[in-house]
Design a protein around this motif. Structure first.
Motif, PDB file in Angstrom:
ATOM      1  N   GLU A  36       0.830  -1.202   0.000  1.00 38.73           N
ATOM      2  CA  GLU A  36       0.000   0.000   0.000  1.00 38.73           C
ATOM      3  C   GLU A  36       0.864   1.251   0.000  1.00 38.73           C
ATOM      4  N   GLN A  37       1.957   1.227   0.771  1.00 39.79           N
ATOM      5  CA  GLN A  37       2.876   2.364   0.798  1.00 39.79           C
ATOM      6  C   GLN A  37       3.569   2.556  -0.549  1.00 39.79           C
ATOM      7  N   LEU A  38       4.014   1.445  -1.156  1.00 42.17           N
ATOM      8  CA  LEU A  38       4.737   1.548  -2.427  1.00 42.17           C
ATOM      9  C   LEU A  38       3.822   1.989  -3.560  1.00 42.17           C
ATOM     10  N   LEU A  39       2.554   1.571  -3.515  1.00 39.34           N
ATOM     11  CA  LEU A  39       1.605   1.970  -4.554  1.00 39.34           C
ATOM     12  C   LEU A  39       1.326   3.472  -4.526  1.00 39.34           C
ATOM     13  N   GLY A  40       1.682   4.122  -3.439  1.00 36.34           N
ATOM     14  CA  GLY A  40       1.564   5.578  -3.403  1.00 36.34           C
ATOM     15  C   GLY A  40       2.603   6.265  -4.271  1.00 36.34           C
ATOM     16  N   HIS A  41       3.628   5.492  -4.726  1.00 32.77           N
ATOM     17  CA  HIS A  41       4.698   6.055  -5.550  1.00 32.77           C
ATOM     18  C   HIS A  41       4.803   5.382  -6.922  1.00 32.77           C
ATOM     19  N   TRP A  42       4.508   4.074  -6.973  1.00 30.51           N
ATOM     20  CA  TRP A  42       4.672   3.295  -8.206  1.00 30.51           C
ATOM     21  C   TRP A  42       3.328   2.797  -8.717  1.00 30.51           C
ATOM     22  N   ASP A  43       3.310   2.411 -10.000  1.00 28.78           N
ATOM     23  CA  ASP A  43       2.110   1.807 -10.575  1.00 28.78           C
ATOM     24  C   ASP A  43       2.012   0.341 -10.145  1.00 28.78           C
ATOM     25  N   ILE A  44       0.864  -0.282 -10.429  1.00 27.21           N
ATOM     26  CA  ILE A  44       0.590  -1.650  -9.960  1.00 27.21           C
ATOM     27  C   ILE A  44       1.563  -2.663 -10.555  1.00 27.21           C
ATOM     28  N   LEU A  45       1.821  -2.608 -11.866  1.00 30.15           N
ATOM     29  CA  LEU A  45       2.684  -3.597 -12.504  1.00 30.15           C
ATOM     30  C   LEU A  45       4.128  -3.488 -12.035  1.00 30.15           C
ATOM     31  N   SER A  46       4.624  -2.270 -11.870  1.00 32.38           N
ATOM     32  CA  SER A  46       5.997  -2.091 -11.379  1.00 32.38           C
ATOM     33  C   SER A  46       6.131  -2.635  -9.964  1.00 32.38           C
ATOM     34  N   THR A  47       5.106  -2.406  -9.139  1.00 28.62           N
ATOM     35  CA  THR A  47       5.114  -2.910  -7.770  1.00 28.62           C
ATOM     36  C   THR A  47       5.098  -4.437  -7.763  1.00 28.62           C
ATOM     37  N   THR A  48       4.279  -5.030  -8.632  1.00 26.84           N
ATOM     38  CA  THR A  48       4.186  -6.496  -8.706  1.00 26.84           C
ATOM     39  C   THR A  48       5.485  -7.100  -9.221  1.00 26.84           C
ATOM     40  N   LEU A  49       6.014  -6.541 -10.299  1.00 23.52           N
ATOM     41  CA  LEU A  49       7.223  -7.085 -10.917  1.00 23.52           C
ATOM     42  C   LEU A  49       8.427  -6.974  -9.997  1.00 23.52           C
ATOM     43  N   SER A  50       8.593  -5.837  -9.348  1.00 19.37           N
ATOM     44  CA  SER A  50       9.781  -5.624  -8.521  1.00 19.37           C
ATOM     45  C   SER A  50       9.869  -6.632  -7.389  1.00 19.37           C
ATOM     46  N   ARG A  51       8.740  -6.896  -6.729  1.00 22.62           N
ATOM     47  CA  ARG A  51       8.804  -7.814  -5.580  1.00 22.62           C
ATOM     48  C   ARG A  51       9.110  -9.238  -6.018  1.00 22.62           C
ATOM     49  N   GLN A  52       8.624  -9.647  -7.194  1.00 23.51           N
ATOM     50  CA  GLN A  52       8.905 -11.001  -7.672  1.00 23.51           C
ATOM     51  C   GLN A  52      10.366 -11.144  -8.088  1.00 23.51           C
ATOM     52  N   VAL A  53      10.886 -10.163  -8.805  1.00 25.54           N
ATOM     53  CA  VAL A  53      12.266 -10.227  -9.272  1.00 25.54           C
ATOM     54  C   VAL A  53      13.250 -10.171  -8.102  1.00 25.54           C
ATOM     55  N   ILE A  54      12.998  -9.281  -7.140  1.00 22.65           N
ATOM     56  CA  ILE A  54      13.887  -9.184  -5.974  1.00 22.65           C
ATOM     57  C   ILE A  54      13.835 -10.464  -5.161  1.00 22.65           C
ATOM     58  N   GLY A  55      12.638 -11.018  -4.956  1.00 23.53           N
ATOM     59  CA  GLY A  55      12.501 -12.266  -4.210  1.00 23.53           C
ATOM     60  C   GLY A  55      13.217 -13.406  -4.896  1.00 23.53           C
ATOM     61  N   ALA A  56      13.067 -13.520  -6.217  1.00 22.71           N
ATOM     62  CA  ALA A  56      13.728 -14.593  -6.965  1.00 22.71           C
ATOM     63  C   ALA A  56      15.242 -14.451  -6.900  1.00 22.71           C
ATOM     64  N   THR A  57      15.734 -13.224  -7.058  1.00 24.63           N
ATOM     65  CA  THR A  57      17.176 -12.979  -7.004  1.00 24.63           C
ATOM     66  C   THR A  57      17.755 -13.367  -5.650  1.00 24.63           C
TER      67      THR A  57
END
Length: 306
Positions: A36-57
């Motif tokens: 919810e905090q991050l969506l105040g700065h980023w769009d939905i897809l960027s928020t979704t993609l970033s967490r998956q890529v960082i978690g996988a890495t």
């Protein structure tokens, strides 16, 4: 011919599985307020993609440190990993995003309360795993408690049809959770977590890139100390740690008991909100106790009637 009975977990498996479940509840509970905090700065897809890529890495790096060799190689079961990554991390994240966008977070949270029931149905239909009487009663309590937690928000919910995306996300995630334990048998739970989220994040990256390059979506993700910290926190705790604990719990307890625990995730999110000064509703406290009763009842009966 009767379907084979699901093996009852041993006391040691219950102990380690419940420990993983407790960590999972806290980790996934952090997901909602942080997103919810991050969506105040980023769009939905960027928020979704970033967490998956960082978690996988992070999970791949963890494997690299533990095995002392680069964990990505040709001998891996790439075809199975791709199917698992598509059914789980890719579909679950993308369909959940679509559900929130089209139906709203309240309606999605209400559908999510049905997760234990969905898990039991998927386990029975696709893998012939029956549910014991204790688990069925536990499901009833967990679903009831999950709905009670959200009862004060029912007036804000409206049926749009987008709730079906959340239902499909639950089906895909449950199927992926059981299939991963069978298809990747012999792999550690860290490997299972990494080797399923990695192809899912790659598929998600390709999908988002194509949608952005074709002009279908507009991405907005300014990089600041705040947004980077939030994205890393979400990728590390709810995604990397949370997914790892989910697979450990599924391996020790089974997917339906873990889904029972999953209904406590909104309660954990409420607890974090209390930490920041929000006063919980009586229904939220009551719902959490009902869910916990379902979890305890299902496990006590599994020990009494193995």
């Amino acid at each position: 011919m009767n379907a084979p009975q699901a093996p009852s977990p041993t006391r040691s498996a219950l102990l380690s599985g419940n420990g993983a479940a407790l960590v999972l509840v806290v980790a996934w509970g952090m997901n909602f307020p942080l997103i919810e905090q991050l969506l105040g700065h980023w769009d939905i897809l960027s928020t979704t993609l970033s967490r998956q890529v960082i978690g996988a890495t992070l999970l791949v790096m963890l494997l690299w440190v533990r095995t002392r060799r680069f964990p990505i190689h040709r001998a891996l079961p790439w075809r199975r990993m791709a199917i698992l990554g598509f059914a789980g991390p890719f579909c679950a994240s993308l369909l959940t995003t679509l559900a929130v966008f089209s139906a709203g977070s309240v309606a999605v949270a209400i559908v999510y309360a049905m997760a234990p029931l969905v898990a039991a149905v998927v386990a029975r239909m696709f893998f012939a795993i029956p549910s014991s009487r204790g688990v069925i009663i536990g499901i009833a309590l967990a679903v009831t408690g999950g709905l009670v937690v959200k009862i004060h928000e029912f007036s804000n919910a409206s049926v749009t049809g987008g709730e079906g995306f959340m239902l499909l996300a639950l089906v895909g995630w449950t199927w992926h959770s059981i299939a991963a334990q069978r298809w990747l048998k012999g792999f550690s739970q860290t490997e299972i977590a990494a080797y399923t989220i990695l192809p899912g994040s790659v598929l998600l990256t390709v999908t988002v890139f194509i949608a952005w390059a074709s002009g279908l979506v507009t991405l907005h993700a300014p990089l600041t100390n705040t947004t980077i910290s939030l994205a890393v926190a979400i990728g590390v705790v709810p995604i990397a740690l949370g997914n790892l604990m989910w697979h450990v719990g599924v391996n020790r307890l089974g997917v339906t008991p873990m889904a029972l625990w999953g209904n406590l995730v909104p309660v954990a999110a409420i607890g974090l909100a209390v930490w920041f000064g929000t006063i919980p509703q009586p229904a939220q406290i009551a719902g959490g106790l009902i869910i916990l009763a379902g979890v305890v009842y299902a496990q006590i009966t599994s020990l009494r009637h193995p």
